[in-house]
Enzyme design. Structure first.
Site, short mmCIF file in Angstrom:
data_model
loop_
_atom_site.label_atom_id
_atom_site.label_comp_id
_atom_site.label_asym_id
_atom_site.label_seq_id
_atom_site.Cartn_x
_atom_site.Cartn_y
_atom_site.Cartn_z
N PRO A 2 49.64 24.47 44.98
CG PRO A 2 51.11 22.70 45.28
CD PRO A 2 50.31 23.72 46.04
CD GLU A 3 46.23 27.64 40.75
OE1 GLU A 3 45.55 27.67 39.71
OE2 GLU A 3 46.66 28.67 41.30
#
Length: 282
Positions: A2-3
């Site tokens: 996840p960014e």
């Protein structure tokens, strides 16, 4: 992993659930989640804390308590925070019961995620040492980005992946930003001129903002707190699209490796400088 858009989407989904609520009971079933600290001790320390705010710094979720302490949650590759107990899920690693009777569970298939409880005086120094500027803040302009890149001999994509350069940018959004800016991912970071830095700043912001609007990208494990999926994967311009035509020019997207990461780009829209073209044969 996840960014920024995925973590921000989780934050927005959980903030109404957590803020103002007291942690009545905390169970941490996986010692890896809090190591080197004992999970039972961390769970007991969290019980009774009231959530003041749910923030985000880069890829960290920051659960700020009224006491001044904060719980830093890093989802890493496969972590998810989901509403509900998830009692029968074999990948449930922790669960928090709130004072309204609701539950928030932490699920992690590969067990790389971390929970770190920090005292008030530890929170900001810890984050400042690991996380650079927030790319969506109004104060982060082209001059600030240019200063970060000015002395970097590394490829520009590698510089973007360094969390001390830009908080929250990872493999997906670096590729998407470089496509928007028409910059080859192997260009030396320090070689970018002023106009290219401006284009890169805009590319980063546009890619991240679209990711947030689409609530992140679900490629495998990422889920929103309500269990739903993000939609950014339908918007990718280059990431994961090797062999497909560039929507801007029609040239097939190519895949290379940069800083050990799979990297997608358009060889026409993002031309390689002569020295790179000679080295890579492109």
């Amino acid at each position: 992993m996840p960014e920024l858009p995925e973590v921000e989407s989780v934050r927005r989904g959980l903030a109404p659930v957590l803020e103002g609520r007291r942690l009545r009971r905390v169970e941490i079933a996986d010692a890896r989640l809090t190591r080197p600290f004992d999970p039972g001790e961390v769970a007991r320390a969290l019980e009774g804390e009231r959530v003041k705010a749910l923030d985000r710094r880069g890829k960290y979720l920051v659960v700020r308590f009224e006491s001044g302490r904060a719980l830093l949650i890093h989802l890493r590759m496969t972590g998810s925070l989901l509403q509900g107990d998830l009692r029968d899920d074999p990948y449930r690693r922790a669960v928090v019961r709130l004072d309204d009777g609701s539950d928030v569970a932490y699920r992690d298939v590969r067990r790389f995620g971390t929970w770190l409880l920090l005292e008030p005086e530890e929170v900001e120094p810890y984050l400042d040492a690991r996380v650079g500027a927030e790319p969506l803040e109004r104060a982060f302009g082209a001059a600030a980005l240019a200063a970060k890149l000015a002395k970097r001999r590394a490829p520009v994509k590698a510089a973007l992946l360094d969390q001390r350069t830009l908080a929250g940018v990872g493999n997906i959004y670096a590729d998407e930003a470089l496509w928007r800016a028409r910059i080859h991912p192997l260009r030396e970071a320090r070689s970018l001129d002023a106009d290219e830095v401006k284009a890169l700043r805009k590319g980063v912001r546009d890619a991240l903002q679209l990711g947030i609007r689409r609530q992140g990208s679900t490629l495998r494990d990422y889920r929103l707190p309500d269990g739903g999926s993000g939609g950014m994967q339908a918007e990718f311009k280059v990431y994961g699209r090797a062999g497909e035509p560039c929507e801007r020019c029609g040239t097939p997207i190519e895949r290379i490796r940069v800083a050990g990461r799979g990297t997608w780009y358009c060889p026409f829209c993002q031309p390689a400088p002569a020295e790179i073209a000679h080295r890579t044969g492109s």
